[in-house]
Design a protein around this motif. Structure first.
Motif, PDB file in Angstrom:
ATOM      1  N   LYS A 132       5.080  13.924   2.896  1.00 18.66           N
ATOM      2  CA  LYS A 132       5.312  12.630   3.549  1.00 18.66           C
ATOM      3  C   LYS A 132       4.546  11.561   2.786  1.00 18.66           C
ATOM      4  O   LYS A 132       3.563  11.849   2.111  1.00 18.66           O
ATOM      5  N   GLU A 183       3.716  11.353  -9.430  1.00 17.28           N
ATOM      6  CA  GLU A 183       4.772  10.334  -9.408  1.00 17.28           C
ATOM      7  C   GLU A 183       4.221   8.990  -8.925  1.00 17.28           C
ATOM      8  O   GLU A 183       4.695   7.926  -9.330  1.00 17.28           O
ATOM      9  N   GLU A 184       3.198   9.034  -8.069  1.00 15.89           N
ATOM     10  CA  GLU A 184       2.583   7.797  -7.591  1.00 15.89           C
ATOM     11  C   GLU A 184       1.743   7.163  -8.699  1.00 15.89           C
ATOM     12  O   GLU A 184       1.721   5.943  -8.866  1.00 15.89           O
ATOM     13  N   MET A 244       0.838  -1.194   0.000  1.00 16.27           N
ATOM     14  CA  MET A 244       0.000   0.000   0.000  1.00 16.27           C
ATOM     15  C   MET A 244       0.873   1.243   0.000  1.00 16.27           C
ATOM     16  O   MET A 244       1.893   1.290   0.695  1.00 16.27           O
ATOM     17  N   ARG A 245       0.478   2.239  -0.770  1.00 17.18           N
ATOM     18  CA  ARG A 245       1.172   3.524  -0.828  1.00 17.18           C
ATOM     19  C   ARG A 245       0.185   4.579  -0.367  1.00 17.18           C
ATOM     20  O   ARG A 245      -0.824   4.798  -1.026  1.00 17.18           O
ATOM     21  N   LEU A 246       0.471   5.195   0.780  1.00 18.15           N
ATOM     22  CA  LEU A 246      -0.413   6.215   1.351  1.00 18.15           C
ATOM     23  C   LEU A 246       0.230   7.576   1.194  1.00 18.15           C
ATOM     24  O   LEU A 246       1.342   7.794   1.691  1.00 18.15           O
ATOM     25  N   ASN A 247      -0.471   8.489   0.516  1.00 16.65           N
ATOM     26  CA  ASN A 247       0.079   9.818   0.263  1.00 16.65           C
ATOM     27  C   ASN A 247      -0.808  10.912   0.841  1.00 16.65           C
ATOM     28  O   ASN A 247      -1.972  10.688   1.158  1.00 16.65           O
ATOM     29  N   VAL A 248      -0.246  12.089   0.945  1.00 13.32           N
ATOM     30  CA  VAL A 248      -0.969  13.254   1.443  1.00 13.32           C
ATOM     31  C   VAL A 248      -1.923  13.768   0.361  1.00 13.32           C
ATOM     32  O   VAL A 248      -1.581  13.759  -0.824  1.00 13.32           O
ATOM     33  N   MET A 288       3.627   7.069   3.173  1.00 13.97           N
ATOM     34  CA  MET A 288       3.791   5.817   3.922  1.00 13.97           C
ATOM     35  C   MET A 288       3.799   4.647   2.946  1.00 13.97           C
ATOM     36  O   MET A 288       3.032   4.621   1.996  1.00 13.97           O
ATOM     37  N   ARG A 289       4.684   3.696   3.205  1.00 16.91           N
ATOM     38  CA  ARG A 289       4.764   2.477   2.410  1.00 16.91           C
ATOM     39  C   ARG A 289       4.461   1.312   3.325  1.00 16.91           C
ATOM     40  O   ARG A 289       5.236   1.067   4.271  1.00 16.91           O
ATOM     41  N   LEU A 290       3.358   0.629   3.097  1.00 14.33           N
ATOM     42  CA  LEU A 290       2.931  -0.495   3.936  1.00 14.33           C
ATOM     43  C   LEU A 290       3.131  -1.791   3.167  1.00 14.33           C
ATOM     44  O   LEU A 290       2.574  -1.960   2.080  1.00 14.33           O
TER      45      LEU A 290
END
Lengths: 221, 221
Positions: free
Chosen positions: B186, A201-202, A188-192, B188-190
């Motif tokens: 910021k 970029e994601e 999982m990639r969690l971004n603002v 997060m990478r899960l």
């Protein structure tokens, strides 16, 4: 919308569009163009329920479509019928005589995840998927039950996106959906940002993920 | 442990080791080696409280150190003293006359995050950080209060890692810590796996993140 031809096997990406969009919206069209032009892949999209050409008004008014879509998401029956449409679409695409299909991927955020998971749960021809922007909080209880059940049967490698300030799906509920996915090869990639603010970029990373995984599958076929 | 020299400004990465390790453990040593040899950076690590040379036994028995460390984490005072040590270490490093320090980064997972956040909260000389593998659930209430307060003052760009089956820090509590961080830049990478099973490609991505960010800072200085 289908693109890609030739005698060599060509990887195919199925694109599930977001709520209020349609199969020919800018998002799916740009993604398909990127996959076809830059990577030599094939790409295909179909309209979601109450979207696009399934509507008498053609689905060109996003606000009207979104209102109907939200009502539709309250009923898990739409998950079943849309999964059947995706299976039929894939049968059709793989059966076409004018190209040779290679490994298959699925790309669908937000509503593309709602309708992608029930499809992937019963589809072992898909070898990599990009999902995200959906979760438990924000989903009607019956629909969530169906979605969680589907997630527990999804086993393909996947990349899952989430947004920290998602106004439709709170991160804790998105984490719950990600956790429910049976795939062991997942991240999982969690971004603002809000629901619509996935960083460029994601977004590019989702293409890289599918291209890499489908090329690997093609090389080892 | 310090490495890096020359007349040009050299980016510096401070490495906060994990619980039961010490400044010269394999992990910090390999990371420092990578930064120095492959990227021409400088790197420095100091022992955490009740770790390494701060102990009369030298800290070479991980189980004994870990037991003492867990007891120490119950008391937020260790966050204050370790932050002071990091500020002093950075003062010392930047004041050395035999090299020119460039932009500064911080890398610290698990205990390296517990002790990194109170340091970063009051340190505007650090321009990028890698954090993760810590959260609210699994942290003593007083320590969590101090950590959450520190997180709300951290504003540097950062990459934050989490593990879905982390046996020490459940993902929901890790998400709570990530959310509390004031940085707007910021992500997060899960990933799948336990506390110690960060995928190699993800670990490599932390180095890429710091190298890219500090090189950008150097170029725009």
């Amino acid at each position: 919308m289908v693109a890609g031809c030739g005698e060599r096997p060509v990887p195919l990406v199925l694109i599930g569009h977001g709520g209020s969009q349609h199969k020919g919206s800018a998002g799916p069209r740009e993604l398909a163009g990127l996959l076809v032009r830059d990577h030599g892949f094939a790409a295909a999209a179909i309209d979601g329920p109450v979207h696009g050409e399934r509507r008498s008004d053609g689905g060109l008014d996003p606000a009207a479509v979104f209102a109907d879509a939200r009502a539709d998401w309250e009923h898990p029956g739409s998950l079943v019928t849309m999964a059947a449409d995706w299976h039929a679409a894939l049968d059709l695409l793989l059966g076409m005589s004018d190209w040779t299909a290679g490994p298959v991927g699925y790309w669908g955020l937000s509503m593309g995840t709602l309708y992608g998971l029930p499809f992937l749960a019963r589809e072992d021809r898909v070898q990599a998927a990009v999902l995200g922007l959906w979760g438990s909080a924000g989903t009607a209880p019956d629909t969530w039950a169906g979605l969680a059940s589907a997630a527990s049967a999804v086993r393909c490698p996947l990349l899952f996106l989430a947004q920290l300030e998602d106004q439709l799906f709170a991160p804790a509920g998105v984490l719950e959906l990600f956790t429910a996915l049976a795939s062991r090869d997942k991240r999982m990639r969690l971004n603002v940002g809000t629901h619509g603010e996935v960083p460029a970029e994601e977004h590019a990373g989702t293409v890289t993920f599918l291209v890499d995984r489908l090329r690997q599958a093609l090389a080892s076929a």
